[in-house]
Design an enzyme around this catalytic site. Structure first.
Site, PDB file in Angstrom:
ATOM      1  CD  GLU A   1      -3.138  -0.988   0.415  1.00 32.16           C
ATOM      2  OE1 GLU A   1      -3.149   0.345  -0.208  1.00 32.16           O
ATOM      3  OE2 GLU A   1      -3.707  -1.798   0.041  1.00 32.16           O
TER       4      GLU A   1
ATOM      5  CB  CYS B   1      -1.463   7.279   1.301  1.00 29.70           C
ATOM      6  SG  CYS B   1      -3.171   6.455   1.894  1.00 29.70           S
TER       7      CYS B   1
HETATM    8  P1  NAD Z   1       8.538   4.891   4.582  1.00 29.82           P
HETATM    9  O1  NAD Z   1       8.298   3.964   3.282  1.00 29.82           O
HETATM   10  O2  NAD Z   1       9.493   5.892   4.580  1.00 29.82           O
HETATM   11  O3  NAD Z   1       8.807   4.039   5.975  1.00 29.82           O
HETATM   12  C1  NAD Z   1       7.983   2.824   6.318  1.00 29.82           C
HETATM   13  C2  NAD Z   1       8.920   2.117   7.284  1.00 29.82           C
HETATM   14  O4  NAD Z   1       9.969   1.204   6.517  1.00 29.82           O
HETATM   15  C3  NAD Z   1       9.765   2.766   8.453  1.00 29.82           C
HETATM   16  O5  NAD Z   1       8.858   2.627   9.564  1.00 29.82           O
HETATM   17  C4  NAD Z   1      10.859   1.884   8.498  1.00 29.82           C
HETATM   18  O6  NAD Z   1      10.843   1.251   9.528  1.00 29.82           O
HETATM   19  C5  NAD Z   1      10.797   0.984   7.495  1.00 29.82           C
HETATM   20  N1  NAD Z   1      12.024   1.274   6.500  1.00 29.82           N
HETATM   21  C6  NAD Z   1      12.686   2.771   6.166  1.00 29.82           C
HETATM   22  N2  NAD Z   1      13.915   2.455   5.748  1.00 29.82           N
HETATM   23  C7  NAD Z   1      14.063   1.110   5.514  1.00 29.82           C
HETATM   24  C8  NAD Z   1      15.038   0.313   4.817  1.00 29.82           C
HETATM   25  N3  NAD Z   1      15.994   0.863   4.159  1.00 29.82           N
HETATM   26  N4  NAD Z   1      14.957  -0.951   4.947  1.00 29.82           N
HETATM   27  C9  NAD Z   1      13.864  -1.537   5.518  1.00 29.82           C
HETATM   28  N5  NAD Z   1      12.800  -0.900   6.110  1.00 29.82           N
HETATM   29  C10 NAD Z   1      13.019   0.349   6.163  1.00 29.82           C
HETATM   30  O7  NAD Z   1       6.947   5.414   4.745  1.00 29.82           O
HETATM   31  P2  NAD Z   1       6.335   6.377   5.788  1.00 29.82           P
HETATM   32  O8  NAD Z   1       7.197   7.783   5.694  1.00 29.82           O
HETATM   33  O9  NAD Z   1       6.312   5.677   6.817  1.00 29.82           O
HETATM   34  O10 NAD Z   1       5.057   6.659   5.103  1.00 29.82           O
HETATM   35  C11 NAD Z   1       4.704   7.800   3.915  1.00 29.82           C
HETATM   36  C12 NAD Z   1       4.395   7.084   2.756  1.00 29.82           C
HETATM   37  O11 NAD Z   1       3.502   6.053   2.692  1.00 29.82           O
HETATM   38  C13 NAD Z   1       3.846   7.797   1.756  1.00 29.82           C
HETATM   39  O12 NAD Z   1       4.514   7.800   0.323  1.00 29.82           O
HETATM   40  C14 NAD Z   1       2.392   7.620   1.926  1.00 29.82           C
HETATM   41  O13 NAD Z   1       1.656   7.855   0.594  1.00 29.82           O
HETATM   42  C15 NAD Z   1       2.476   6.138   1.990  1.00 29.82           C
HETATM   43  N6  NAD Z   1       1.021   5.609   2.745  1.00 29.82           N
HETATM   44  C16 NAD Z   1       0.495   4.829   1.661  1.00 29.82           C
HETATM   45  C17 NAD Z   1      -1.011   4.349   2.373  1.00 29.82           C
HETATM   46  C18 NAD Z   1      -1.693   3.583   1.356  1.00 29.82           C
HETATM   47  O14 NAD Z   1      -2.698   2.882   2.126  1.00 29.82           O
HETATM   48  N7  NAD Z   1      -1.484   3.298   0.343  1.00 29.82           N
HETATM   49  C19 NAD Z   1      -1.108   4.716   3.661  1.00 29.82           C
HETATM   50  C20 NAD Z   1      -0.269   5.579   4.136  1.00 29.82           C
HETATM   51  C21 NAD Z   1       0.905   6.010   3.673  1.00 29.82           C
END
Ligand code: NAD
Length: 496
Positions: free
Chosen positions: A226, A260
């Site tokens: 997602e 999002c």
């Molecule tokens: P992110 O992808 O930056 O981080 C998500 C998680 O991934 C973090 O909590 C971290 O633990 C992990 N992570 C980060 N770097 C990593 C790495 N190198 N290796 C492994 N794990 C790692 O996302 P975010 O900042 O938490 O969320 C924002 C994004 O999420 C936006 O793009 C938003 O649109 C999207 N989003 C989508 C939905 C949906 O339902 N489609 C809902 C909410 C947010």
């Protein structure tokens, strides 16, 4: 509101990495014991989850307030009530969802049973996001429980108070072996992803989604991603602009733009832009007063990195309204940008904040070209009441037809034109965000905005392997009818 028994800035494990192998093994043993296959067990766990939401709602709101300065009304609508209604819907439908499907049979299988079983995958991993830190973590968890999986739950470290709430309170209500919570940041997630799971459900950015996909690929683990992206909002001059301004600004400003499916940018003519900006200014003043910083109803930006990133984006185009910010509170004023060019920084990345750029297009045709030249968005918003003529958006020239992808097509209305000539996770017309609340609609992205979907029955299906089954009996008629397949072969045996 209640006080949190904790208030933390950081939930990284303090130097001691959890033994993830052990956690996964314990869950796998629990799954192999068969207890999650029992529908009554699942029902009880879901009832417990509902009890958690009902009993701990004030604490959930306090955690959201601590992380995002979310107002309790906003938390209620988009987090706690959303979660409760989801569980009620699952509990109401669970018995019918778990039943094997009986698809249509042809003459050849008249005497057989043809079934599709809903098999749990096994041990699932749910990686939550921080922007709706409770809803986006616990909604997929409920679907996974309903489908009979064990689930390892990893809330986002970026919303530490919500993560702490989940890690402290979930184990008080749910079976600890089947549904363990693990905490940590990038290092912990990297370590966790080395384990073998039977399903991975990730909510977050496209960039990290690729890392998750690559890790899952090692074990050929199926995934739901997602993700995010830039969701456009096309407005034409047939839309009711005062109502459009309210609905679009609500979708943009709830959670201070950290949604999002927030409308990321607007595509409209200059004429529509002028009317929209005037109405949006009135709306912002009506909702948040002359100085929105003083309003209790506007969330704050989650952390300093995101705050600094957003301040940088304010330099694109011309500020039509807003533009003020205060680093001490991570406050950014609701802002509309005009004279924005397609290659300005604000158009290069998902905004994820209260900044709304407007790009001028002269027609729905131009809007389609603009949208199709970029990655597939999570949602396409269309604000238009045009049901009969598209003269207004194709310069009054090609009445009744439009050229899309070099093909002349007939279109009766703007909605059909946009929907049929673009690709997006979903479409929402004359409204924002509400499509995500319709339980009977699948929620998910396509292309760079994600893969797979959930919500309601779609969530249950996501976490269920569709196991097909043909069951024959040994009766003589069936044996006679299918005996033509046995050697020695002859034309006589196989001719009908
Ligand atoms: P992110 O992808 O930056 O981080 C998500 C998680 O991934 C973090 O909590 C971290 O633990 C992990 N992570 C980060 N770097 C990593 C790495 N190198 N290796 C492994 N794990 C790692 O996302 P975010 O900042 O938490 O969320 C924002 C994004 O999420 C936006 O793009 C938003 O649109 C999207 N989003 C989508 C939905 C949906 O339902 N489609 C809902 C909410 C947010």
């Amino acid at each position: 509101a209640v006080d949190l028994p904790f208030r933390i800035d950081n939930i990284q494990n303090s130097g001691t990495m959890t033994n993830f192998e052990e956690v996964v093994q314990r869950s796998r043993a629990a799954f192999n014991s068969g207890k999650t296959r029992n529908v009554n067990f699942r029902r009880h766990q879901l009832e417990q989850l509902l009890k958690l939401y009902e009993e701990q709602e004030p604490l959930m709101m306090a955690a959201l307030e601590a992380d995002l300065r979310k107002h309790t009304q906003e938390s209620k609508i988009l987090e706690t009530e959303f979660l409760k209604n989801d569980i009620r819907n699952i509990l109401y439908n669970l018995d019918s969802w778990v039943k094997p499907d009986k698809p249509e049979k042809t003459f050849v299988n008249m005497l057989d049973d043809v079934l599709i079983y809903k098999d749990p995958y096994g041990v699932a991993l749910v990686l939550g996001a921080w922007n709706y830190p409770l809803q986006l973590t616990l909604l997929p968890v409920a679907s996974a429980i309903a489908a009979g999986n064990c689930v390892i739950i990893k809330p986002s470290e970026v919303a530490p108070n919500s993560a702490k709430f989940i890690s402290e309170f979930l184990p008080k209500y749910l079976d600890n072996e089947c549904y363990p919570v693990v905490c940590g940041g990038v290092a912990e997630t990297t370590e966790l992803l080395k384990q073998q799971f039977d399903y991975i459900f990730f909510t977050g950015s496209t960039h990290i989604g690729k890392i998750i996909h690559a890790a899952a690929n090692k074990h050929l683990t199926p995934v739901t991603l997602e993700l995010g992206g830039k969701s456009p909002c096309y407005i034409d001059n047939t839309a009711d602009i005062p109502k459009t301004a309210k609905r679009v600004m609500w979708g943009k400003l709830i959670n201070n733009g950290q949604t999002c499916i927030a409308p990321d940018y607007i595509l409209c003519s200059k004429e529509v832009q002028n009317k929209f900006v005037e109405e949006a200014k009135k709306t912002i003043a009506e909702w948040y007063g002359q100085n929105p910083q003083e309003s209790p109803d506007l969330c704050r930006i989650i952390n300093n990195n995101h705050f600094q990133r957003l301040v940088g984006l304010l330099k694109s185009g011309t500020i039509a309204t807003g533009g003020r910010y205060d680093a001490s509170e991570r406050y950014i004023e609701p802002t509309i940008l005009i004279d924005v060019k397609p290659d300005d920084p604000v158009m290069k990345e998902e905004i994820f904040g209260p900044i709304l750029p407007i790009i001028n297009v002269e027609s729905a045709f131009d809007a389609i070209k603009f949208i199709n030249a970029r990655e597939k968005p999570l949602v396409l918003y269309i604000c238009s009441t045009d049901q009969h003529t598209q003269d207004c958006f194709i310069h009054g020239t090609m009445s009744g037809s439009v050229c899309v992808n070099d093909t002349i097509m007939q279109y009766a209305d703007t909605r059909k034109l946009l929907v049929e000539n673009t690709s997006s996770g979903g479409v929402c017309v004359n409204e924002t965000l509400f499509h995500a609340g319709v339980e009977s609609l699948p929620f998910g992205g396509v292309g760079m905005s994600g893969m797979g979907s959930y919500h309601g029955k779609y969530g249950f299906d996501t976490f269920s392997h569709k196991k097909s089954c043909l069951a024959k009996n040994f009766n003589s008629l069936g044996e006679f009818l299918s005996s033509g397949r046995y050697p020695p072969y002859s034309d006589r045996k196989t001719s009908v």
